[in-house]
Design a protein around this motif. Sequence first.
Motif, PDB file in Angstrom:
ATOM      1  N   ARG A 291       2.163  10.807  -9.066  1.00 44.77           N
ATOM      2  CA  ARG A 291       1.252  11.140 -10.149  1.00 44.77           C
ATOM      3  C   ARG A 291       0.605  12.496  -9.911  1.00 44.77           C
ATOM      4  O   ARG A 291       0.486  13.328 -10.817  1.00 44.77           O
ATOM      5  N   LEU A 292       0.176  12.719  -8.701  1.00 46.72           N
ATOM      6  CA  LEU A 292      -0.437  14.006  -8.380  1.00 46.72           C
ATOM      7  C   LEU A 292       0.584  15.129  -8.525  1.00 46.72           C
ATOM      8  O   LEU A 292       0.274  16.194  -9.071  1.00 46.72           O
TER       9      LEU A 292
ATOM     10  N   VAL B 213       0.770   7.179  -6.358  1.00 45.06           N
ATOM     11  CA  VAL B 213      -0.298   8.171  -6.506  1.00 45.06           C
ATOM     12  C   VAL B 213       0.239   9.571  -6.222  1.00 45.06           C
ATOM     13  O   VAL B 213      -0.059  10.523  -6.956  1.00 45.06           O
ATOM     14  N   ARG B 214       1.063   9.679  -5.202  1.00 40.73           N
ATOM     15  CA  ARG B 214       1.593  10.999  -4.869  1.00 40.73           C
ATOM     16  C   ARG B 214       2.453  11.542  -6.011  1.00 40.73           C
ATOM     17  O   ARG B 214       2.328  12.712  -6.392  1.00 40.73           O
TER      18      ARG B 214
ATOM     19  N   ARG C 217       0.829  -1.209   0.000  1.00 41.15           N
ATOM     20  CA  ARG C 217       0.000   0.000   0.000  1.00 41.15           C
ATOM     21  C   ARG C 217       0.852   1.242   0.000  1.00 41.15           C
ATOM     22  O   ARG C 217       0.503   2.243  -0.626  1.00 41.15           O
ATOM     23  N   ILE C 218       1.951   1.207   0.714  1.00 41.85           N
ATOM     24  CA  ILE C 218       2.837   2.361   0.715  1.00 41.85           C
ATOM     25  C   ILE C 218       3.324   2.634  -0.702  1.00 41.85           C
ATOM     26  O   ILE C 218       3.323   3.779  -1.165  1.00 41.85           O
TER      27      ILE C 218
ATOM     28  N   ASP D 258       1.809   1.895  -3.437  1.00 45.86           N
ATOM     29  CA  ASP D 258       0.677   2.465  -4.165  1.00 45.86           C
ATOM     30  C   ASP D 258       0.550   3.954  -3.877  1.00 45.86           C
ATOM     31  O   ASP D 258       0.376   4.769  -4.782  1.00 45.86           O
ATOM     32  N   LEU D 259       0.634   4.279  -2.609  1.00 44.78           N
ATOM     33  CA  LEU D 259       0.457   5.676  -2.234  1.00 44.78           C
ATOM     34  C   LEU D 259       1.579   6.537  -2.795  1.00 44.78           C
ATOM     35  O   LEU D 259       1.336   7.657  -3.256  1.00 44.78           O
ATOM     36  N   LEU D 260       2.780   6.032  -2.775  1.00 45.88           N
ATOM     37  CA  LEU D 260       3.891   6.801  -3.331  1.00 45.88           C
ATOM     38  C   LEU D 260       3.667   7.035  -4.819  1.00 45.88           C
ATOM     39  O   LEU D 260       3.919   8.135  -5.329  1.00 45.88           O
TER      40      LEU D 260
END
Lengths: 130, 130
Positions: B102-103, B99-100, B92-93, B95-97
């Motif tokens: 990407r943002l 997404v971050r 999950r980490i 994934d979050l990285l």
Amino acid sequence: MRIGEVAEKAGVSVRALRYYEEQELLPAERGPGGQRHYPDTAVARVELIQRLYSAGLPSRVVREVLPCVDSGEPDPALLGLLVDERERVDERIDDLLAVRDRLDLVIALTRDPEADCSRLERAPAPRPRR
Amino acid sequence: MRIGEVAEKAGVSVRALRYYEEQELLPAERGPGGQRHYPDTAVARVELIQRLYSAGLPSRVVREVLPCVDSGEPDPALLGLLVDERERVDERIDDLLAVRDRLDLVIALTRDPEADCSRLERAPAPRPRR
DNA sequence: CTTGCACCTGACGTTGACGTCAGGTTCTAG
DNA sequence: CTAGAACCTGACGTCAACGTCAGGTGCAAG
């Protein structure tokens, strides 16, 4: 591609893809028999949707930012929203890192009860919640 | 402490605390009038519960690992479960990285459409899902 | 042509983590 | 003592992201 193939490649259920269409997250062309047809890019888009959900973005936000985030097309009207969400993702990352450290500590103690427990503090200084 | 104070300090609702007791995540002493009384450590425990939820651990797992993770008491029977969950948190980490990043890319492009978009790749090489 | 799998559209069911309301009790400040 | 805040126990409501079932259709193979 037809729906079953997209589902398999993206690792989600057929139902999920129909749901995404209903939510206007993933449009689909229709063949003459009414069957959905997807371009190859659909797989990556589904993976992105999954990651956004996994990152805890509410569906409303996903719906809003998806076109922009997926294509990379900038949209000044969304800047504030994007920055806000980036902030929230950042906080979640910190949460997850704290949980991982916590798990690591307990795992280490379980494997070797005499291990050095002082390296990781008991509580990793929580920040204010929402 | 009474329930309202714990709720405020931990930043959750009173309802949530009663729910946690019902789920045997957070026991409470009772005063003579039937009111719940919590020790000071309850606030930290609630924050831990929130983080575990935020990390995506299912409630069953939270219930199982909470005593051990909260106290730091090792429990060999839980080792496998702890290691598994650590693995999932790690994913999950990632994934979050992703997404971050990407943002961040979209935010940078929105602020300056001529920015260097090549530093971040289009798709950050997704790993197989569950 | 027919078998059989993949697909279609509703529509209702599920689960978790609470929100919310009703109707009553306990505690605290003045 | 009394008002009002804080608390109590049910019990039903909610919302997202699908799961699942029923009953029917499309399509490629033999």
